[in-house]
Design an enzyme around this catalytic site. Structure first.
Site, PDB file in Angstrom:
ATOM      1  N   GLU A 268     -80.669  52.430  11.570  1.00  0.00           N
ATOM      2  CA  GLU A 268     -79.404  51.868  11.095  1.00  0.00           C
ATOM      3  C   GLU A 268     -79.155  50.476  11.670  1.00  0.00           C
ATOM      4  OE1 GLU A 268     -78.064  53.123   8.658  1.00  0.00           O
ATOM      5  OE2 GLU A 268     -79.102  55.048   8.712  1.00  0.00           O
ATOM      6  N   HIS A 271     -80.755  47.945   9.469  1.00  0.00           N
ATOM      7  CA  HIS A 271     -79.877  47.572   8.365  1.00  0.00           C
ATOM      8  C   HIS A 271     -78.804  46.598   8.853  1.00  0.00           C
ATOM      9  CE1 HIS A 271     -81.429  50.058   5.220  1.00  0.00           C
ATOM     10  NE2 HIS A 271     -81.169  51.208   5.822  1.00  0.00           N
ATOM     11  N   HIS A 274     -80.006  43.111   9.175  1.00  0.00           N
ATOM     12  CA  HIS A 274     -80.148  42.487   7.858  1.00  0.00           C
ATOM     13  C   HIS A 274     -78.817  41.862   7.428  1.00  0.00           C
ATOM     14  CE1 HIS A 274     -82.634  43.090   3.890  1.00  0.00           C
ATOM     15  NE2 HIS A 274     -82.459  41.826   4.193  1.00  0.00           N
TER      16      HIS A 274
END
Length: 479
Positions: A268, A271, A274
């Site tokens: 996670e 992510h 990102h």
């Protein structure tokens, strides 16, 4: 059982996954395993309760998808589905699936032969049936590797895990993560700022909501609370949140994470990075906005690789009572167990992926008969563990009929190809290489959806992706 009005001392088993899988994995009663397997494998089909038969629903869904694709000028639904994905064509996806299945087969056959021999020798199961596979696999895993997930958990207190995660991110991406104060939606939620290591300028902020609690949605996910954007010359920095459902602190001791929890946290946070390290200033394209479906998991699965590196794990463990680090002997057992039955797992994934693509590329009237025919053909082509004839897996295959993965189930494995190959550069240059980290940040994370994912990958890796690193990580390279 009590809530259902059953007598004291009875247990009530349901067909929900958190009940089915543990029964198949741990129940010593073979008749119970068979009963549970049969009920689960036939649910939502004509063999189960007729009220829940999905046959007509599936027929309508596939027909409407085909009609939608034709109205929009596409040959079939797969061609439409692949527009926002990294793959160029349905044939390319089919070739990828069949290639992975071919490479996995010898390892899957070896896995299954070992399992069947063990089941006959140690468990007295002469003929291994589908309802025996998970049970026998768990017994073989215990016999072969002899370590407990609960024992491992004692070495991963939250504060050490977070420190280890932040150490990796700070070294490879040249940032500094500092705890801050901000209002949040629950007292357990923590707030952090991400700053440039050289200038100290704030890049973004994020919230960690890590513990399970009543009325909180299950699972784990990351998303943006405020996207990075430039409007009228003013920069709006991003704010992300990462949510998990880990055990909370108990009895004055810190929260303890299993190794799977640690992998989820790193995933996670990938992510989150990102979203936070994007350099795009256009709303909807910064972060992972507009990134192809089958590439959006690259940064998250990339981070998972660090959870299997001793030079990383050795800095993030501390026994909750003794303070001792994770013993190398225990880590070696964990690493050896990592690829347990990897061949069988890949073969099963490719079976599902091939079924998905065939249903959405071929001109079929998908009724019960054609669905069974295609399912049989797919299993004959790629499956190593052959389910019984009554198995009706597609009737409850929610990923492709209700979950957004129609003509896209392959993307789970494709994202693993990308992440393993990307991590390969770090294995070559140093797993905490700041040079490789700067390249990954600048060519992948920073780009958002402003450039197609293949261009991003080639800019970082210097070539198109190959499956070699993934096969090596899964122990599927012939010796």
């Amino acid at each position: 059982a009590k809530s259902a009005g059953l007598a004291d001392g009875m247990a009530r088993l349901t067909l929900q996954a958190p009940c089915v899988y543990p029964v198949l994995q741990y129940a010593a009663s073979r008749p119970l395993r068979e009963q549970m397997y049969r009920a689960s494998a036939t649910r939502s089909s004509e063999i189960g309760d007729a009220r829940f038969d999905n046959s007509e629903v599936i027929e309508k869904i596939v027909a409407l998808r085909d009609e939608e694709a034709k109205l929009l000028g596409f040959e079939h639904y797969a061609a439409l589905s692949l527009v926002p994905k990294m793959a160029d064509s349905a044939q390319q996806v089919l070739d990828f699936i069949r290639d992975m299945a071919r490479r996995a087969r010898p390892f899957a056959e070896r896995d299954y032969a070992e399992l069947a021999e063990f089941a006959a020798r140690e468990l007295g199961i002469e003929t291994l049936e589908s309802w025996d596979v998970s049970y026998a696999s768990e017994k073989l895993r215990e016999a072969r590797y002899a370590f407990s997930d609960e024992a491992v958990r004692q070495y991963f207190p939250e504060h050490r895990v977070l420190a280890g995660l932040f150490r990796v991110v700070e070294q490879i991406y040249a940032v500094k993560i500092v705890a801050g104060n901000a209002s949040a939606w629950h007292a357990d939620v923590r707030y952090f700022e991400v700053c440039d290591a050289a200038s100290g300028d704030r890049i973004g902020e994020f919230y960690f909501d890590l513990y399970a609690r009543e009325n909180k949605r299950g699972g784990a996910w990351a998303d943006t609370a405020r996207a990075r954007r430039v409007s009228r010359g003013t920069l709006q920095t991003p704010v992300a949140y990462m949510t998990c459902n880990f055990p909370s602190p108990v009895g004055g001791k810190p929260a303890l994470f299993s190794h799977d929890d640690v992998i989820t946290l790193f995933h996670e946070f990938g992510h989150g990075l990102h979203l936070l390290l994007t350099a795009v200033g256009t709303y909807g394209v910064s972060g992972f906005g507009h990134v192809e479906w089958d590439a959006v998991e690259l940064p998250s699965q990339f981070m998972e690789n660090y959870c299997w590196e001793w030079d990383v794990l050795s800095h993030m463990t501390e026994h909750v009572d003794s303070g001792e680090p994770l013993p190398r002997e225990m880590f070696d057992k964990m690493l050896a167990a990592k690829n347990f039955q990897a061949g069988m797992a890949v073969a099963r994934q490719m079976e599902y992926a091939l079924l998905d693509m065939r249903l959405h590329t071929e001109s079929l009237t998908v009724n019960r008969e054609t669905l069974l025919r295609v399912l049989t053909e797919v299993r004959d082509e790629v499956a190593v563990v052959k389910p019984p004839a009554f198995n009706r897996m597609p009737w409850s295959f929610s990923h492709i009929f209700a979950g957004g993965y129609a003509a896209g189930y392959y993307s789970y494995k494709w994202a693993e190809v990308l992440s393993a190959d990307a991590f390969g550069r770090f294995e070559e240059e140093g797993i905490l290489s700041a040079v490789a980290g700067a390249a990954f940040r600048n060519e992948v994370l920073a780009r958002g959806g402003s450039r197609d994912a293949m261009t991003n990958f080639v800019a970082f890796r210097g070539r198109k992706p190959t499956v070699d690193a993934l096969l090596r990580h899964n122990g599927m390279i012939a010796s």
